[in-house]
Write an enzyme that holds these catalytic residues in place. Structure first.
Site, PDB file in Angstrom:
ATOM      1  N   ASP A   1      -8.395  -6.039  -5.194  1.00 22.68           N
ATOM      2  CA  ASP A   1      -8.321  -5.053  -4.380  1.00 22.68           C
ATOM      3  C   ASP A   1      -9.452  -3.845  -4.568  1.00 22.68           C
ATOM      4  O   ASP A   1      -9.346  -3.489  -5.470  1.00 22.68           O
ATOM      5  CB  ASP A   1      -6.798  -4.331  -4.736  1.00 22.68           C
ATOM      6  CG  ASP A   1      -6.075  -3.522  -3.704  1.00 22.68           C
ATOM      7  OD1 ASP A   1      -6.941  -2.445  -3.111  1.00 22.68           O
ATOM      8  OD2 ASP A   1      -4.967  -3.959  -3.275  1.00 22.68           O
TER       9      ASP A   1
ATOM     10  N   HIS B   1      -6.948  -6.013  -0.904  1.00 18.66           N
ATOM     11  CA  HIS B   1      -6.127  -5.227  -0.344  1.00 18.66           C
ATOM     12  C   HIS B   1      -5.451  -6.008   1.127  1.00 18.66           C
ATOM     13  O   HIS B   1      -6.259  -5.820   2.353  1.00 18.66           O
ATOM     14  CB  HIS B   1      -6.414  -3.868   0.126  1.00 18.66           C
ATOM     15  CG  HIS B   1      -5.631  -3.093   0.235  1.00 18.66           C
ATOM     16  ND1 HIS B   1      -4.799  -2.448  -0.804  1.00 18.66           N
ATOM     17  CD2 HIS B   1      -5.064  -2.211   1.545  1.00 18.66           C
ATOM     18  CE1 HIS B   1      -3.803  -1.552  -0.497  1.00 18.66           C
ATOM     19  NE2 HIS B   1      -4.216  -1.437   0.945  1.00 18.66           N
TER      20      HIS B   1
ATOM     21  N   SER C   1       0.786  -1.189   0.074  1.00 17.56           N
ATOM     22  CA  SER C   1       0.038   0.162  -0.057  1.00 17.56           C
ATOM     23  C   SER C   1       0.868   1.304  -0.029  1.00 17.56           C
ATOM     24  O   SER C   1       1.694   1.372  -0.793  1.00 17.56           O
ATOM     25  CB  SER C   1      -1.052  -0.052   1.258  1.00 17.56           C
ATOM     26  OG  SER C   1      -2.014   0.734   0.906  1.00 17.56           O
TER      27      SER C   1
END
Length: 529
Positions: free
Chosen positions: A423, A461, A192
């Site tokens: 994601d 994610h 991220s």
């Protein structure tokens, strides 16, 4: 040559004699207590630093330190180094997440790491990380405090990545002092924001790390923020927000339509070419008549979330768009916090709105306008008016990744790039765009010599919640072998940690297509294009 040069620099900076690879049985933990870190060992401007704690913790020594800013009004960078009793002569830095503000767990695993292998510290790595130069307000949700952005030095530490190099230099100084030896190899791993940081260090300091793992990287941070700002406005319109029941309806419909397009029905969409048309869920007449359908306004919001966002003006970074999110091809909408949220955006911004909407709110208040009272819904990223100049200036800080990794490749660096196809917070389409840019700048053949990119079907994610495919792969061992022996990863297998099944890890743009046999075994799939 690369390792010898890096080692020489650190040895000179640390001013500590000793062989490059000789190490005592244990780090000298007590000797680090109260140690001053000279500004001269850090390549970017600081006021030096100080070890604030050095204690034995289990099989390692934990060292905490503060790096002092140049601007007295800026916060310090707080860093932590874990020094294992049985050191393997290697070091690994962890990246952060969101707006950072806390020190990542230096005993943790790498992003999408395996369940059947020890974490880096337990393998003997000296590990280190920092809060990127500011401390999280505990009253805010974790990683969603952007208030530091009011200070220019703190903003650059985070957004431009300056804190990364400062942390790396100071941590290697401490490692050198602890072991009287320099790491033979230094790696970076992050997801991220940490994935963006991984790409920043590879580009800005191409000789600082021998290998880099970048997972679901928010590399074009400002571009995504502008898209999130637009989506915040869309979802705040009357009747446009699909509540969690409708989000589940949409997710289930996408899975039903696309699941079998890869040859097997397993709740994982592997075929990236499948797209679901949300108009199939339209309520009669287009009005909202309940949880079994979507109104016209909600269909419009879903399409906006899933479509590229382009802004009609120039910004200094040269970015022109963000590619949208895969909500119509399998993105995990069962984790609303990372996607739509459970309530519509508003002012003040609810903590039950989506993560991205809260991120936009903090960015507007502290990065863009530097006015904590600013209503983020009043800023239109399509027509920013007097804020265009500030957006353009910030783009040079936040979107400075230009995909020119030739210096990193020439220095012998290796990069593993990972993203989950489902994601819901950072678009895998964006990472694919970055990969294509690297191939365009560096060249396809040269890119294959130092970079591998994998998209994992069904992975969301950071394996948040209960994803369709909880990805686990020993990327660190693959990177070690690539850096140490020159053998690039081949025929890799990723494990679903939640469902005891495996899939081939396919080089992008290929994806796993079922052939025959046990659908829970990677051997039953082939990488297709």
């Amino acid at each position: 040559m690369r390792k010898l040069v890096v080692a020489a620099v650190v040895v000179l900076a640390a001013s500590v004699p000793g062989p490059a690879l000789a190490s005592p049985a244990t780090p000298d933990c007590a000797a680090l207590a109260g140690l001053r870190i000279p500004a001269s060992v850090i390549s970017l401007p600081t006021s030096g630093g100080l070890v604030t704690a050095s204690v034995v913790s289990g099989e390692s020594c934990r060292v905490d330190a503060d790096l002092y800013p140049v601007d007295p009004a800026a916060p310090a960078i707080k860093l932590r180094v874990a020094l294992p009793r049985a050191w393997n002569h290697k070091a690994l830095m962890f990246g952060g997440g969101g707006y950072n503000g806390t020190i990542p767990d230096v005993a943790a695993n790498v992003p999408f790491g395996p369940a059947d292998r020890p974490a880096p510290l337990a393998r003997g790595y000296a590990t280190f990380a920092s809060d990127s130069g500011h401390q999280q307000n505990p009253a805010r949700p974790p990683s969603l405090d952007g208030s530091f952005g009011i200070n220019d030095e703190a903003l650059r530490n985070f957004a431009a990545g300056d804190a990364l190099k400062k942390t790396r230099d100071a941590s290697l100084f401490l490692i050198r002092r602890a072991y009287a030896a320099t790491p033979a190899e230094v790696f970076f791993a992050g997801g991220s924001t940490g994935g963006r940081e991984a790409l920043v260090v590879a580009q800005r300091w191409p000789t600082a790390f021998d290998g880099v793992i970048s997972a679901y990287p928010a590399w074009n941070n400002l571009a995504e923020i502008l898209d999130l700002g637009y989506l915040t406005q869309v979802l705040s319109r009357p009747g446009a927000f699909p509540d969690p029941a409708k989000q589940t309806l949409l997710y289930d419909s996408v899975i039903k339509a696309c699941d079998g397009s890869d040859g097997v029905v397993d709740k994982v969409v592997s075929n990236p070419g499948c797209r679901f048309d949300p108009r199939a869920l339209r309520c009669p007449g287009g009005a909202d008549t309940g949880p079994a359908c979507l109104s016209d306004a909600q269909i419009g919001a879903v399409k906006a979330m899933s479509s590229p966002f382009r802004w009609p003006y120039r910004i200094a970074s040269g970015e022109t768009q963000y590619p949208g999110f895969p909500f119509l091809s399998g993105a995990d909408m069962r984790t609303p916090f990372l996607g739509f949220g459970t309530t519509a955006p508003a002012d003040p911004m609810p903590v039950t709105s989506g993560y991205g909407m809260q991120y936009w709110d903090q960015w507007v208040k502290y990065f863009l306008t530097r006015d904590p009272g600013q209503n983020a819904l009043d800023i239109d990223p399509r027509h920013p008016g007097r804020w265009l100049g500030r957006i353009s200036a910030l783009s040079l800080v936040e979107d400075r990744n230009n995909a020119d990794l030739r210096p990193f490749a020439r220095a012998g660096g290796k990069l593993i790039l990972l993203h989950g196809a489902a994601d819901e917070l950072v678009s895998p389409y964006s990472t694919s765009d970055y990969y294509e840019r690297v191939r365009s700048v560096v060249g396809p053949h040269a890119t294959d010599g130092f970079l591998r990119y994998y998209v994992v079907p069904g992975a969301n994610h950071a394996n948040f919640g209960t994803p369709a495919f909880a990805a686990g792969w020993d990327s660190l061992t693959a990177l070690e072998k690539w850096v140490g022996t020159g053998r690039a990863p081949v025929s890799q297998v990723v494990t679903d940690l939640a469902h005891q099944r495996t899939r081939p890890l396919c080089d992008y743009p290929s994806w796993p297509r079922y052939r025959s046999g046990d659908p829970d075994s990677a051997a039953s799939f082939a990488c297709a294009r």
